[in-house]
Design a protein around this motif. Sequence first.
Motif, PDB file in Angstrom:
ATOM      1  N   TRP A  50       1.887 -16.219  -7.631  1.00 63.38           N
ATOM      2  CA  TRP A  50       2.325 -16.141  -6.254  1.00 63.38           C
ATOM      3  C   TRP A  50       2.613 -14.733  -5.761  1.00 63.38           C
ATOM      4  O   TRP A  50       2.687 -13.792  -6.536  1.00 63.38           O
ATOM      5  CB  TRP A  50       3.536 -17.010  -6.036  1.00 63.38           C
ATOM      6  N   TYR A  51       2.747 -14.655  -4.446  1.00 60.03           N
ATOM      7  CA  TYR A  51       3.273 -13.476  -3.760  1.00 60.03           C
ATOM      8  C   TYR A  51       4.401 -14.004  -2.890  1.00 60.03           C
ATOM      9  O   TYR A  51       4.176 -14.804  -1.986  1.00 60.03           O
ATOM     10  CB  TYR A  51       2.196 -12.804  -2.903  1.00 60.03           C
ATOM     11  N   ASN A  52       5.617 -13.607  -3.180  1.00 59.15           N
ATOM     12  CA  ASN A  52       6.744 -14.189  -2.460  1.00 59.15           C
ATOM     13  C   ASN A  52       7.665 -13.150  -1.836  1.00 59.15           C
ATOM     14  O   ASN A  52       8.838 -13.382  -1.652  1.00 59.15           O
ATOM     15  CB  ASN A  52       7.550 -15.089  -3.390  1.00 59.15           C
ATOM     16  N   THR A  53       7.131 -11.978  -1.524  1.00 59.65           N
ATOM     17  CA  THR A  53       7.938 -10.908  -0.957  1.00 59.65           C
ATOM     18  C   THR A  53       7.628 -10.764   0.528  1.00 59.65           C
ATOM     19  O   THR A  53       6.466 -10.812   0.931  1.00 59.65           O
ATOM     20  CB  THR A  53       7.637  -9.577  -1.690  1.00 59.65           C
ATOM     21  N   ALA A  54       8.655 -10.570   1.319  1.00 60.30           N
ATOM     22  CA  ALA A  54       8.485 -10.453   2.774  1.00 60.30           C
ATOM     23  C   ALA A  54       8.116  -9.030   3.186  1.00 60.30           C
ATOM     24  O   ALA A  54       8.702  -8.456   4.086  1.00 60.30           O
ATOM     25  CB  ALA A  54       9.756 -10.910   3.471  1.00 60.30           C
ATOM     26  N   VAL A  55       7.133  -8.457   2.511  1.00 57.80           N
ATOM     27  CA  VAL A  55       6.600  -7.140   2.854  1.00 57.80           C
ATOM     28  C   VAL A  55       5.148  -7.349   3.267  1.00 57.80           C
ATOM     29  O   VAL A  55       4.400  -8.058   2.598  1.00 57.80           O
ATOM     30  CB  VAL A  55       6.695  -6.162   1.653  1.00 57.80           C
ATOM     31  N   ASN A  56       4.736  -6.748   4.361  1.00 57.04           N
ATOM     32  CA  ASN A  56       3.375  -6.930   4.860  1.00 57.04           C
ATOM     33  C   ASN A  56       2.364  -6.331   3.887  1.00 57.04           C
ATOM     34  O   ASN A  56       2.245  -5.110   3.784  1.00 57.04           O
ATOM     35  CB  ASN A  56       3.209  -6.311   6.243  1.00 57.04           C
ATOM     36  N   ARG A  57       1.641  -7.170   3.186  1.00 55.21           N
ATOM     37  CA  ARG A  57       0.587  -6.789   2.256  1.00 55.21           C
ATOM     38  C   ARG A  57      -0.484  -7.870   2.287  1.00 55.21           C
ATOM     39  O   ARG A  57      -0.197  -9.049   2.452  1.00 55.21           O
ATOM     40  CB  ARG A  57       1.092  -6.677   0.816  1.00 55.21           C
ATOM     41  N   THR A  58      -1.733  -7.438   2.073  1.00 54.29           N
ATOM     42  CA  THR A  58      -2.830  -8.381   1.893  1.00 54.29           C
ATOM     43  C   THR A  58      -3.475  -8.049   0.560  1.00 54.29           C
ATOM     44  O   THR A  58      -4.254  -7.112   0.444  1.00 54.29           O
ATOM     45  CB  THR A  58      -3.857  -8.282   3.043  1.00 54.29           C
ATOM     46  N   HIS A  59      -3.086  -8.819  -0.462  1.00 55.71           N
ATOM     47  CA  HIS A  59      -3.601  -8.642  -1.818  1.00 55.71           C
ATOM     48  C   HIS A  59      -4.908  -9.423  -1.979  1.00 55.71           C
ATOM     49  O   HIS A  59      -5.276 -10.229  -1.123  1.00 55.71           O
ATOM     50  CB  HIS A  59      -2.576  -9.139  -2.838  1.00 55.71           C
ATOM     51  N   GLN A  60      -5.577  -9.210  -3.121  1.00 51.01           N
ATOM     52  CA  GLN A  60      -6.829  -9.915  -3.432  1.00 51.01           C
ATOM     53  C   GLN A  60      -6.705 -10.606  -4.783  1.00 51.01           C
ATOM     54  O   GLN A  60      -6.147 -10.040  -5.725  1.00 51.01           O
ATOM     55  CB  GLN A  60      -7.999  -8.930  -3.491  1.00 51.01           C
ATOM     56  N   PHE A  61      -7.263 -11.808  -4.885  1.00 51.77           N
ATOM     57  CA  PHE A  61      -7.364 -12.526  -6.153  1.00 51.77           C
ATOM     58  C   PHE A  61      -8.788 -13.056  -6.215  1.00 51.77           C
ATOM     59  O   PHE A  61      -9.159 -13.947  -5.457  1.00 51.77           O
ATOM     60  CB  PHE A  61      -6.347 -13.672  -6.220  1.00 51.77           C
ATOM     61  N   SER A  62      -9.616 -12.488  -7.114  1.00 51.28           N
ATOM     62  CA  SER A  62     -11.036 -12.849  -7.210  1.00 51.28           C
ATOM     63  C   SER A  62     -11.291 -13.535  -8.539  1.00 51.28           C
ATOM     64  O   SER A  62     -10.863 -13.047  -9.586  1.00 51.28           O
ATOM     65  CB  SER A  62     -11.910 -11.605  -7.104  1.00 51.28           C
ATOM     66  N   VAL A  63     -12.022 -14.651  -8.477  1.00 52.20           N
ATOM     67  CA  VAL A  63     -12.280 -15.453  -9.669  1.00 52.20           C
ATOM     68  C   VAL A  63     -13.781 -15.692  -9.808  1.00 52.20           C
ATOM     69  O   VAL A  63     -14.429 -16.134  -8.866  1.00 52.20           O
ATOM     70  CB  VAL A  63     -11.534 -16.810  -9.589  1.00 52.20           C
ATOM     71  N   GLY A  64     -14.315 -15.420 -10.994  1.00 45.33           N
ATOM     72  CA  GLY A  64     -15.725 -15.646 -11.263  1.00 45.33           C
ATOM     73  C   GLY A  64     -16.014 -17.023 -11.823  1.00 45.33           C
ATOM     74  O   GLY A  64     -17.152 -17.464 -11.847  1.00 45.33           O
ATOM     75  N   GLY A  65     -14.993 -17.727 -12.275  1.00 44.62           N
ATOM     76  CA  GLY A  65     -15.164 -19.065 -12.848  1.00 44.62           C
ATOM     77  C   GLY A  65     -14.433 -20.102 -12.021  1.00 44.62           C
ATOM     78  O   GLY A  65     -14.494 -20.099 -10.796  1.00 44.62           O
ATOM     79  N   ASN A  66     -13.715 -20.969 -12.718  1.00 43.74           N
ATOM     80  CA  ASN A  66     -12.980 -22.055 -12.081  1.00 43.74           C
ATOM     81  C   ASN A  66     -11.486 -21.786 -12.135  1.00 43.74           C
ATOM     82  O   ASN A  66     -11.009 -21.061 -12.999  1.00 43.74           O
ATOM     83  CB  ASN A  66     -13.267 -23.377 -12.805  1.00 43.74           C
TER      84      ASN A  66
END
Length: 178
Positions: free
Chosen positions: A140-156
């Motif tokens: 998760w990302y649960n901080t109230a700071v303006n950020r746009t993170h990335q989570f990339s998955v090649g499988g399932n």
Amino acid sequence: QVIIDFISQIHQLKSEKKENTKNNHKSSAKKLSLFAILFICLQTSGFAITYFSRVSGNWNLAGTWSTVAYGNPVNAGTFPVAGDIVNIGNGYTINIASNISCATLNVGQGVSGILAYQSAGTYSATISGNVTINTGAKIWYNTAVNRTHQFSVGGNIANFVIVDFYVAPSQLVNLTFY
């Protein structure tokens, strides 16, 4: 690239074989043998390392990880990188405080375990294979700071509990399958 170079060398040696004398055949065979040994050495050094969470901490710190078992202090002096297998155990929180990569990611052992994005910067996680979030665990990302993170998955992704990538419209993690 190594395989293409290897095939190219074989084709060159076949061409030389047709054109050269018997002495040159021995030279070509030696070149091929040396190249084959080099190719094998390069392949064997590319094995993945399996990491287990040792303590709660940042992903990019060697002290956070063990290369033996959960909670074990033995480590190869490194942290997980692309191609490695990562296991975050029950009771451990691993923070994403830099861009990270691995081949396989397993979070939790059936009770707990957390992979959490930090807010000091904008970070990306790239998992080339499968991701499993076991019962009781979360990413998760649960901080109230303006950020746009990335989570990339090649499988399932096998999610048995919580993946929470949204806090607010400007506080989130983009999920990409490739």
